[in-house]
Design a protein around this motif. Structure first.
Motif, mmCIF file in Angstrom:
data_model
loop_
_atom_site.group_PDB
_atom_site.id
_atom_site.type_symbol
_atom_site.label_atom_id
_atom_site.label_comp_id
_atom_site.label_asym_id
_atom_site.label_seq_id
_atom_site.Cartn_x
_atom_site.Cartn_y
_atom_site.Cartn_z
ATOM 1 N N LYS A 1 0.850 -1.179 0.000
ATOM 2 C CA LYS A 1 0.000 0.000 0.000
ATOM 3 C C LYS A 1 0.890 1.234 0.000
ATOM 4 O O LYS A 1 1.882 1.296 0.743
ATOM 5 N N PHE A 2 0.537 2.203 -0.831
ATOM 6 C CA PHE A 2 1.327 3.430 -0.906
ATOM 7 C C PHE A 2 0.394 4.600 -1.165
ATOM 8 O O PHE A 2 -0.776 4.435 -1.535
ATOM 9 N N LYS A 3 0.933 5.782 -0.939
ATOM 10 C CA LYS A 3 0.174 7.009 -1.144
ATOM 11 C C LYS A 3 0.866 7.845 -2.205
ATOM 12 O O LYS A 3 2.093 7.847 -2.299
ATOM 13 N N VAL A 4 0.089 8.538 -3.002
ATOM 14 C CA VAL A 4 0.618 9.474 -3.994
ATOM 15 C C VAL A 4 0.155 10.863 -3.597
ATOM 16 O O VAL A 4 -1.051 11.104 -3.450
ATOM 17 N N GLN A 5 1.110 11.761 -3.403
ATOM 18 C CA GLN A 5 0.775 13.106 -2.952
ATOM 19 C C GLN A 5 1.172 14.124 -4.009
ATOM 20 O O GLN A 5 2.265 14.085 -4.567
ATOM 21 N N ARG A 6 0.249 15.046 -4.285
ATOM 22 C CA ARG A 6 0.503 16.142 -5.213
ATOM 23 C C ARG A 6 -0.018 17.416 -4.566
ATOM 24 O O ARG A 6 -1.222 17.582 -4.398
ATOM 25 N N GLY A 7 0.881 18.317 -4.178
ATOM 26 C CA GLY A 7 0.459 19.494 -3.436
ATOM 27 C C GLY A 7 -0.129 19.080 -2.106
ATOM 28 O O GLY A 7 0.479 18.322 -1.352
ATOM 29 N N ASN A 8 -1.342 19.549 -1.801
ATOM 30 C CA ASN A 8 -1.945 19.179 -0.514
ATOM 31 C C ASN A 8 -3.097 18.201 -0.682
ATOM 32 O O ASN A 8 -4.073 18.221 0.069
ATOM 33 N N LYS A 9 -2.969 17.339 -1.697
ATOM 34 C CA LYS A 9 -3.969 16.295 -1.869
ATOM 35 C C LYS A 9 -3.273 14.981 -2.191
ATOM 36 O O LYS A 9 -2.113 14.968 -2.623
ATOM 37 N N SER A 10 -3.963 13.892 -1.963
ATOM 38 C CA SER A 10 -3.337 12.587 -2.177
ATOM 39 C C SER A 10 -4.404 11.536 -2.468
ATOM 40 O O SER A 10 -5.598 11.761 -2.266
ATOM 41 N N PHE A 11 -3.938 10.393 -2.953
ATOM 42 C CA PHE A 11 -4.782 9.200 -3.030
ATOM 43 C C PHE A 11 -3.926 8.010 -2.616
ATOM 44 O O PHE A 11 -2.690 8.070 -2.659
ATOM 45 N N SER A 12 -4.555 6.920 -2.250
ATOM 46 C CA SER A 12 -3.832 5.719 -1.824
ATOM 47 C C SER A 12 -4.262 4.533 -2.675
ATOM 48 O O SER A 12 -5.388 4.490 -3.191
ATOM 49 N N TYR A 13 -3.353 3.577 -2.788
ATOM 50 C CA TYR A 13 -3.669 2.380 -3.557
ATOM 51 C C TYR A 13 -2.815 1.230 -3.038
ATOM 52 O O TYR A 13 -1.672 1.433 -2.594
ATOM 53 N N THR A 14 -3.345 0.019 -3.118
ATOM 54 C CA THR A 14 -2.597 -1.181 -2.745
ATOM 55 C C THR A 14 -2.335 -1.985 -4.009
ATOM 56 O O THR A 14 -3.277 -2.439 -4.671
ATOM 57 N N LEU A 15 -1.064 -2.147 -4.361
ATOM 58 C CA LEU A 15 -0.676 -2.797 -5.610
ATOM 59 C C LEU A 15 -0.215 -4.229 -5.324
ATOM 60 O O LEU A 15 0.644 -4.458 -4.465
ATOM 61 N N PRO A 16 -0.776 -5.228 -6.017
ATOM 62 C CA PRO A 16 -0.343 -6.611 -5.802
ATOM 63 C C PRO A 16 1.139 -6.806 -6.124
ATOM 64 O O PRO A 16 1.734 -6.049 -6.898
ATOM 65 N N ALA A 17 1.723 -7.851 -5.564
ATOM 66 C CA ALA A 17 3.129 -8.165 -5.834
ATOM 67 C C ALA A 17 3.334 -8.387 -7.329
ATOM 68 O O ALA A 17 2.550 -9.077 -7.982
ATOM 69 N N GLY A 18 4.381 -7.777 -7.859
ATOM 70 C CA GLY A 18 4.730 -7.974 -9.265
ATOM 71 C C GLY A 18 3.813 -7.300 -10.258
ATOM 72 O O GLY A 18 3.907 -7.562 -11.465
ATOM 73 N N ALA A 19 2.949 -6.409 -9.797
ATOM 74 C CA ALA A 19 1.997 -5.746 -10.686
ATOM 75 C C ALA A 19 2.490 -4.371 -11.098
ATOM 76 O O ALA A 19 3.217 -3.691 -10.366
ATOM 77 N N ALA A 20 2.065 -3.958 -12.318
ATOM 78 C CA ALA A 20 2.347 -2.626 -12.825
ATOM 79 C C ALA A 20 1.046 -1.849 -12.903
ATOM 80 O O ALA A 20 -0.016 -2.420 -13.189
ATOM 81 N N ALA A 21 1.127 -0.546 -12.657
ATOM 82 C CA ALA A 21 -0.067 0.289 -12.731
ATOM 83 C C ALA A 21 0.280 1.637 -13.332
ATOM 84 O O ALA A 21 1.397 2.147 -13.152
#
Length: 485
Positions: free
Chosen positions: A453-473
């Motif tokens: 699970k990781f978060k992507v932050q841009r300025g003062n907003k973000s979203f989170s996502y959980t990426l399966p092992a070995g997956a590309a997104a």
């Protein structure tokens, strides 16, 4: 009336301040969603579009956060793709019916129906994936043609050029790089397309050969974005065309012949050197150190069969005003595992090569058949983006189609790589881009053995996502359009 205008003016000021805040902090008044596509290691999802993600207000990064800095830009991107070899073009043109051909070309070059391939490498004559050995000026043994009276691209007109035109129709931003495997035999010390080096007596004739090639293709409606003087100049194959060229020879050829020839003909085609593996960065460095040669050179090209992708950084740091290109790597039967192939491409090419300043990322053959051909010697088990069964016309899509699709489908020609931190090998690895229309693209790969699970932050907003092992997104959202760099 004056009293009523005061709240109106105050309201306008508040709106203006809000708009400035949105720009400063990278917010959008519409709070546009994040679109995303995923490819999993088990192939259960292949460039599959998932449900949109939603931004939330958040300015607290942590050790699992990828921070996007959209104001810090690096290299401009020309495109992602593969090589339109003689074998690839012949299969597409001759072994598919019209419906199959249209479907394949759309899935290769159209952004909506396919992966939007935007850059092709075009062999100038035969390679190990051709129907025969040939160049654009072949003469009987013992004869020469220094004035190039016999020069002709007629061989390419049968099916290579028509296929390129169709690709260009589907993707008008498509660019083409020309690369020779060998000069005509009569120009070489070996008097053969096999092995040997360029005879200095024919340096000017070879420079004119490149000029005529670019002009002939322009006459067919296809501009050549760049050329390399020689594919893999430190490899002389035994069974198919090749040619040795040392750094000093390439420098002399460019500064005294090729560069001036292009200049005289007023060609805008770029000259890109090396075009061989990561393990010999000294080759382009030596040439670029020569100021008379360097002034004609746009950049250096690399292949991925030996060495490490970080070698691109060495050349970039010494010559930051020269571009980096990645021009060849092949998938093959030596790597049959989908997950392993996806991982190698994502780590080394899609993410690795672009993080090390590549403006193009290209695979080898665009298409091969069920026997990994047609072959003209050379690699017995290479594969293309796609496989075309010669008997049935059935088309199957190889791992490279999906790994490269995560970039080519979303990153447009003219995009810039923008700053993003990566969480590191064994975790989430990533790279980010800004398209000319202002949209932004983040490509992420989970190199860990478990979900992350990781978060992507841009300025003062973000979203989170959980990426399966070995997956590309790939994540895409609306940014702010910039009219100029």
């Amino acid at each position: 009336m004056r009293g009523k205008s005061i709240p109106i003016v105050l309201g306008m000021i508040i709106v203006l301040i809000a708009m400035l805040g949105f720009h400063k902090y990278g917010l959008h008044s519409s709070q546009s969603p994040v679109n995303m596509w995923i490819t999993t290691a088990d192939q259960s999802k292949l460039l599959h579009q998932e449900a949109d993600l939603v931004w939330v207000k958040d300015n607290t990064p942590n050790n699992t956060t990828i921070v996007i800095d959209w104001e810090k830009e690096y290299q401009q991107i020309d495109g992602f793709g593969a090589a339109m070899t003689d074998s690839s073009a012949w299969l597409i043109a001759n072994k598919l019916n019209s419906e199959q051909r249209s479907d394949l070309m759309n899935k290769l070059f159209d952004h909506k129906q396919g992966i939007g391939v935007s850059y092709l490498r075009l062999p100038m004559g035969a390679t190990d994936f051709s129907l025969k050995s040939y160049t654009y000026d072949d003469v009987p043994e013992g004869q020469t043609d220094p004035n190039l009276h016999n020069f002709s691209i007629d061989y390419d007109k049968a099916y290579i050029i028509p296929t390129l035109r169709k690709a260009k129709d589907l993707n008008p931003d498509l660019k083409i790089m020309g690369s020779p495997w060998s000069a005509p035999a009569w120009m070489k010390m070996s008097d053969s397309l096999i092995k040997g080096s360029l005879n200095p007596d024919f340096y000017q004739a070879y420079a004119d050969y490149f000029t005529k090639f670019v002009q002939a293709y322009a006459a067919e409606g296809l501009s050549i974005d760049a050329i390399t003087p020689q594919n893999e100049p430190h490899f002389e194959p035994d069974g198919y065309p090749g040619m040795r060229m040392e750094p000093a020879d390439q420098a002399n050829f460019i500064k005294s012949h090729l560069g001036p020839a292009f200049e005289k003909a007023k060609l805008g085609t770029k000259i890109v050197i090396w075009d061989h593996n990561w393990d010999e960065p000294y080759f382009p460095i030596q040439i670029l150190t020569d100021p008379e040669a360097s002034k004609y050179i746009a950049g250096s090209a690399f292949h991925g069969y030996a060495g490490e992708v970080s070698s691109q950084q060495k050349v970039h740091d010494l010559f930051p005003n020269k571009d980096i290109y990645f021009t060849e790597s092949s998938g093959g039967n030596w790597a049959p595992d989908f997950a392993g192939s996806l991982k190698w491409d994502m780590q080394n090419l899609i993410i690795g090569s672009t993080r090390y300043f590549a403006k193009t990322v290209l695979k080898w053959n665009l298409a091969l058949d069920e026997l990994n051909g047609p072959k003209n010697g050379g690699c017995p088990n290479c594969r293309g983006f796609v496989k075309i069964d010669q008997k049935t016309g059935a088309i199957s899509y190889n791992p490279e189609y999906y790994s490269f699709g995560h970039a080519s489908k979303f990153i447009r020609a003219g995009a810039y790589r923008i700053d993003s931190n990566t969480l590191g090998s064994g975790n989430i690895e990533d790279v980010a881009f800004r398209n000319p229309d202002g949209s932004e693209v983040l490509i992420a790969f989970n190199s860990a053995a478990e979900r992350r699970k990781f978060k992507v932050q841009r300025g003062n907003k973000s979203f989170s996502y959980t990426l399966p092992a070995g997956a590309a997104a790939t994540f895409v959202w609306t940014g702010e359009k910039r009219s100029t760099k």
